[in-house]
Design an enzyme around this catalytic site. Structure first.
Site, PDB file in Angstrom:
ATOM      1  N   ARG A 134       0.628   1.328  -3.131  1.00 42.63           N
ATOM      2  CA  ARG A 134       0.090   0.011  -3.449  1.00 42.63           C
ATOM      3  C   ARG A 134       1.232  -0.890  -3.927  1.00 42.63           C
ATOM      4  O   ARG A 134       2.209  -0.408  -4.499  1.00 42.63           O
ATOM      5  CB  ARG A 134      -0.940   0.115  -4.562  1.00 42.63           C
TER       6      ARG A 134
ATOM      7  N   ALA B  62       9.865   6.293  -4.243  1.00 42.20           N
ATOM      8  CA  ALA B  62       9.987   7.725  -4.003  1.00 42.20           C
ATOM      9  C   ALA B  62       8.623   8.387  -4.099  1.00 42.20           C
ATOM     10  O   ALA B  62       7.844   8.098  -5.007  1.00 42.20           O
ATOM     11  CB  ALA B  62      10.953   8.341  -5.011  1.00 42.20           C
TER      12      ALA B  62
ATOM     13  N   HIS C 102      -4.866  12.705  14.333  1.00 39.66           N
ATOM     14  CA  HIS C 102      -5.849  13.518  15.057  1.00 39.66           C
ATOM     15  C   HIS C 102      -7.220  12.867  14.952  1.00 39.66           C
ATOM     16  O   HIS C 102      -7.482  12.107  14.012  1.00 39.66           O
ATOM     17  CB  HIS C 102      -5.923  14.931  14.467  1.00 39.66           C
TER      18      HIS C 102
ATOM     19  N   ASN D   9      19.417   9.550   4.905  1.00 41.68           N
ATOM     20  CA  ASN D   9      19.891  10.637   4.070  1.00 41.68           C
ATOM     21  C   ASN D   9      19.323  11.969   4.550  1.00 41.68           C
ATOM     22  O   ASN D   9      18.497  12.016   5.471  1.00 41.68           O
ATOM     23  CB  ASN D   9      19.551  10.373   2.602  1.00 41.68           C
TER      24      ASN D   9
END
Length: 187
Positions: A181, A161, A118, A88
């Site tokens: 989780r 989401a 990093h 999407n």
């Protein structure tokens, strides 16, 4: 440095810290931006979108791939699509380390695939370390989720989401939250 030698470094998980590597990364980023700017600036038919995605990745993409622009990539050559993948609008692919989307994956709006990390020590922060993000078959990634480097998502899992996925996700589970989780198992 060639693209193939860069991809070999990535496969080995080597630090991306040499001037030759940075020059190649800059060149690939320029190429990716040129393609994604063409993709994102006007309407394209589904076939035209697939042609632009093939140009971005440097290889043919499945006829069943569906992408709703805009889409952003800062490398492009290390994105891999299975069959029947849907992406999407507004997704970001930081694909230096590799992004692999299995058959039947569905990716919601504004999902981020981040395959570089990093060094933690201040003197090492200029060094980047690649690791792939891999989605198994039938994975659904909810809008606004972030998947971090080195994460593998098992077959038929669901990423809620807004979740931030920092570790592997077992198959047939639903994960949510920051960090993500397991909140449910799927029969």
């Amino acid at each position: 440095m060639t693209l193939d030698s860069f991809l070999n470094c990535v496969t080995e998980g080597e630090a991306l810290d040499s001037p030759e590597i940075h020059e190649l990364m800059d060149r690939m980023a320029d190429e990716a931006r040129k393609v994604t700017m063409r993709l994102n600036r006007e309407y394209h038919t589904p076939d035209e979108v697939r042609a632009l995605m093939a140009e971005l990745t440097g290889r043919p993409v499945p006829q069943t791939l569906r992408v709703f622009p805009p889409l952003y990539s800062d490398f492009g050559k290390n994105i891999h699509f299975g069959e029947d993948v849907f992406i999407n609008a507004g997704c970001h692919f930081q694909d230096h380390g590799g992004v692999y989307l299995g058959d039947g994956c569905q990716v919601g709006h504004n999902v981020v695939f981040a395959t570089l990390n990093h060094g933690l020590a201040p003197e090492m922060r200029a060094h980047t370390y690649p690791a792939p993000v891999r989605l198994g078959r039938g994975v659904w990634v909810g809008s606004g989720a972030i998947l971090l480097s080195g994460v593998t998502v098992g077959d038929y899992a669901v990423i809620g989401a807004g979740a931030v996925v920092t570790k592997d996700v077992p198959p047939r589970t639903v994960v949510a939250g920051v960090p993500a989780r397991v909140v449910r198992h799927i029969d």
